[in-house]
Design a protein around this motif. Structure first.
Motif, PDB file in Angstrom:
ATOM      1  N   LYS A 120      -7.895  10.818   7.627  1.00  0.00           N
ATOM      2  CA  LYS A 120      -7.654  10.705   6.346  1.00  0.00           C
ATOM      3  C   LYS A 120      -6.600  10.505   5.670  1.00  0.00           C
ATOM      4  O   LYS A 120      -6.283  11.670   6.016  1.00  0.00           O
ATOM      5  CB  LYS A 120      -8.687  11.068   5.197  1.00  0.00           C
ATOM      6  CG  LYS A 120      -8.652  12.204   4.918  1.00  0.00           C
ATOM      7  CD  LYS A 120      -9.584  13.258   3.435  1.00  0.00           C
ATOM      8  CE  LYS A 120      -9.584  14.387   3.066  1.00  0.00           C
ATOM      9  NZ  LYS A 120     -10.341  14.920   1.862  1.00  0.00           N
ATOM     10  N   ILE A 121      -6.080   9.628   4.675  1.00  0.00           N
ATOM     11  CA  ILE A 121      -4.725   9.572   4.638  1.00  0.00           C
ATOM     12  C   ILE A 121      -4.970  10.291   3.281  1.00  0.00           C
ATOM     13  O   ILE A 121      -5.404   9.432   1.818  1.00  0.00           O
ATOM     14  CB  ILE A 121      -3.747   8.270   4.620  1.00  0.00           C
ATOM     15  CG1 ILE A 121      -2.342   8.481   4.535  1.00  0.00           C
ATOM     16  CG2 ILE A 121      -4.365   7.806   3.533  1.00  0.00           C
ATOM     17  CD1 ILE A 121      -1.284   7.851   4.691  1.00  0.00           C
ATOM     18  N   GLU A 122      -4.174  11.063   2.238  1.00  0.00           N
ATOM     19  CA  GLU A 122      -3.599  11.260   0.938  1.00  0.00           C
ATOM     20  C   GLU A 122      -2.748  11.072   0.567  1.00  0.00           C
ATOM     21  O   GLU A 122      -2.129  11.297   0.998  1.00  0.00           O
ATOM     22  CB  GLU A 122      -4.179  13.386   0.595  1.00  0.00           C
ATOM     23  CG  GLU A 122      -6.075  13.025   1.297  1.00  0.00           C
ATOM     24  CD  GLU A 122      -6.463  14.809   1.180  1.00  0.00           C
ATOM     25  OE1 GLU A 122      -4.739  15.858   1.031  1.00  0.00           O
ATOM     26  OE2 GLU A 122      -6.814  15.364   1.145  1.00  0.00           O
ATOM     27  N   SER A 135       0.829  14.008   5.890  1.00  0.00           N
ATOM     28  CA  SER A 135      -0.237  13.395   4.393  1.00  0.00           C
ATOM     29  C   SER A 135      -1.734  12.376   5.176  1.00  0.00           C
ATOM     30  O   SER A 135      -2.545  12.762   4.642  1.00  0.00           O
ATOM     31  CB  SER A 135       0.082  11.742   4.067  1.00  0.00           C
ATOM     32  OG  SER A 135       1.457  12.257   2.871  1.00  0.00           O
ATOM     33  N   ASN A 161      -8.194   3.052   2.522  1.00  0.00           N
ATOM     34  CA  ASN A 161      -9.278   3.503   2.260  1.00  0.00           C
ATOM     35  C   ASN A 161      -9.156   5.356   1.593  1.00  0.00           C
ATOM     36  O   ASN A 161      -9.341   6.056   2.716  1.00  0.00           O
ATOM     37  CB  ASN A 161     -10.514   3.684   3.659  1.00  0.00           C
ATOM     38  CG  ASN A 161     -10.868   2.345   4.417  1.00  0.00           C
ATOM     39  OD1 ASN A 161     -11.028   2.108   3.902  1.00  0.00           O
ATOM     40  ND2 ASN A 161     -10.301   1.774   5.078  1.00  0.00           N
ATOM     41  N   SER A 162      -7.144   4.864   1.243  1.00  0.00           N
ATOM     42  CA  SER A 162      -6.843   6.626   1.079  1.00  0.00           C
ATOM     43  C   SER A 162      -7.530   7.244   0.146  1.00  0.00           C
ATOM     44  O   SER A 162      -8.632   7.018  -0.546  1.00  0.00           O
ATOM     45  CB  SER A 162      -5.935   6.294   0.030  1.00  0.00           C
ATOM     46  OG  SER A 162      -5.548   7.019  -0.454  1.00  0.00           O
ATOM     47  N   GLY A 163      -8.001   8.515   0.626  1.00  0.00           N
ATOM     48  CA  GLY A 163      -8.833   9.849   0.457  1.00  0.00           C
ATOM     49  C   GLY A 163     -10.702   9.594   0.934  1.00  0.00           C
ATOM     50  O   GLY A 163     -11.129  10.035   0.736  1.00  0.00           O
ATOM     51  N   LEU A 186       0.943  -1.222   0.002  1.00  0.00           N
ATOM     52  CA  LEU A 186      -0.173  -0.048   0.450  1.00  0.00           C
ATOM     53  C   LEU A 186       1.254   1.294  -0.169  1.00  0.00           C
ATOM     54  O   LEU A 186       1.765   1.220  -0.157  1.00  0.00           O
ATOM     55  CB  LEU A 186      -1.296   0.238   1.147  1.00  0.00           C
ATOM     56  CG  LEU A 186      -1.587  -1.189   1.213  1.00  0.00           C
ATOM     57  CD1 LEU A 186      -2.158  -1.240   3.075  1.00  0.00           C
ATOM     58  CD2 LEU A 186      -2.874  -1.035   0.592  1.00  0.00           C
ATOM     59  N   GLN A 187       0.795   2.082  -0.661  1.00  0.00           N
ATOM     60  CA  GLN A 187       1.036   3.614  -1.244  1.00  0.00           C
ATOM     61  C   GLN A 187       0.290   4.889  -0.862  1.00  0.00           C
ATOM     62  O   GLN A 187      -0.662   4.898  -1.611  1.00  0.00           O
ATOM     63  CB  GLN A 187       2.074   3.726  -1.967  1.00  0.00           C
ATOM     64  CG  GLN A 187       3.029   4.684  -1.996  1.00  0.00           C
ATOM     65  CD  GLN A 187       4.221   4.286  -3.541  1.00  0.00           C
ATOM     66  OE1 GLN A 187       3.989   2.831  -4.343  1.00  0.00           O
ATOM     67  NE2 GLN A 187       5.266   5.168  -3.760  1.00  0.00           N
ATOM     68  N   ALA A 188       1.026   5.705   0.009  1.00  0.00           N
ATOM     69  CA  ALA A 188       0.782   6.577  -0.045  1.00  0.00           C
ATOM     70  C   ALA A 188       1.704   8.287  -0.372  1.00  0.00           C
ATOM     71  O   ALA A 188       2.357   8.029   0.800  1.00  0.00           O
ATOM     72  CB  ALA A 188      -0.966   7.460   0.693  1.00  0.00           C
ATOM     73  N   LEU A 201      -5.863   3.430   6.914  1.00  0.00           N
ATOM     74  CA  LEU A 201      -6.164   4.468   6.778  1.00  0.00           C
ATOM     75  C   LEU A 201      -5.622   4.305   4.408  1.00  0.00           C
ATOM     76  O   LEU A 201      -6.026   5.188   4.188  1.00  0.00           O
ATOM     77  CB  LEU A 201      -4.960   5.749   7.118  1.00  0.00           C
ATOM     78  CG  LEU A 201      -6.027   5.818   8.595  1.00  0.00           C
ATOM     79  CD1 LEU A 201      -4.620   7.186   8.917  1.00  0.00           C
ATOM     80  CD2 LEU A 201      -6.823   7.088   7.983  1.00  0.00           C
ATOM     81  N   LEU A 202      -4.473   3.672   4.595  1.00  0.00           N
ATOM     82  CA  LEU A 202      -3.826   2.591   3.370  1.00  0.00           C
ATOM     83  C   LEU A 202      -5.205   2.439   2.448  1.00  0.00           C
ATOM     84  O   LEU A 202      -5.020   2.753   1.450  1.00  0.00           O
ATOM     85  CB  LEU A 202      -2.644   2.606   3.504  1.00  0.00           C
ATOM     86  CG  LEU A 202      -1.472   3.889   4.427  1.00  0.00           C
ATOM     87  CD1 LEU A 202      -0.609   2.240   3.801  1.00  0.00           C
ATOM     88  CD2 LEU A 202      -1.288   4.619   2.809  1.00  0.00           C
TER      89      LEU A 202
END
Length: 220
Positions: A218-220, A208, A165-167, A128-130, A162-163
């Motif tokens: 949330k994470i962006e 982020s 459910n990114s965004g 997973l990546q953000a 969080l990752l």
């Protein structure tokens, strides 16, 4: 989070009561307009949708859901009157995942919801990546700006949630349920403290993780 769109207050409250007693987080709406406003903040994991609604009816709402990329995959169970079987068929042909006819029992309702959720569960990606944050679940490793981060078990699970459910904005209640479990009796302040330490350990990448006032993170 499960969403219920039903204009009959008695039916809506019965559905909500049954699902909450089965461990689900639920939000109720009396019409489509309220539902769409809620979707601007958080998308549901499943929608229980009445067909006969004032204004925008259930068929129109379902069609709009399926035509928008961000809502296309949300599972939907439509609720129809027993005498209108044709509505159930039409709903299924237009993208509903299942249907239930009024009147129905609480046990049947909960069972159908659980079946649909099991059916649509997707395997979680191992990587997973953000931005500059990378989580490798096979190695149980987190990198931020190329540097490995040493996280506690809860911090790791929080970041992973969080990752995944990114965004998407996650409420404190949902985070507590997913990371600490439904039996966790601590206050939501626990989530805030773990977010704080997680941001610190991620360094510059910690920015982020965004705070959504009065809702969650949330994470962006």
């Amino acid at each position: 989070m499960l969403y219920i769109v039903e204009d009959d207050a008695n039916i809506r409250q019965m559905e909500s009561y049954a699902l909450k007693n089965s461990g689900f987080e639920v939000a109720e709406f009396a019409n489509a307009a309220e539902f769409w406003r809620a979707c601007e903040t958080q998308l549901p994991e499943l929608l229980l949708l009445d067909i006969m609604l004032p204004g925008e009816d259930g068929f129109a709402l379902l069609q709009k859901l399926r035509n928008q990329p961000q809502t296309h995959d949300i599972p939907v169970i439509i609720v129809t009157a027993k005498s209108t079987e044709v509505d159930a068929v039409r709903g299924l042909e237009n993208g509903a995942d299942d249907y239930i006819t009024k009147p129905f029992g609480i046990i049947e309702l909960v069972a159908r919801v659980k079946v649909v959720l099991r059916r649509i569960q997707k395997p979680q990606p191992a990587r997973l990546q953000a931005g500059q944050i990378v989580l490798d679940d096979d190695k149980r490793q987190v990198l931020a700006n190329g540097k490995e981060c040493s996280l506690t078990f809860k911090e790791y699970e929080l970041l992973k949630l969080l990752l995944l459910n990114s965004g998407i904005v996650l409420s404190r209640e949902r985070i507590m349920d997913k990371v600490w479990g439904t039996d966790f009796e601590g206050e939501s302040r626990t989530v805030d403290m773990h977010i704080k330490t997680l941001r610190q350990k991620l360094g510059e990448s910690g920015a982020s993780i965004k705070t959504v006032r009065n809702v969650g993170y949330k994470i962006e």
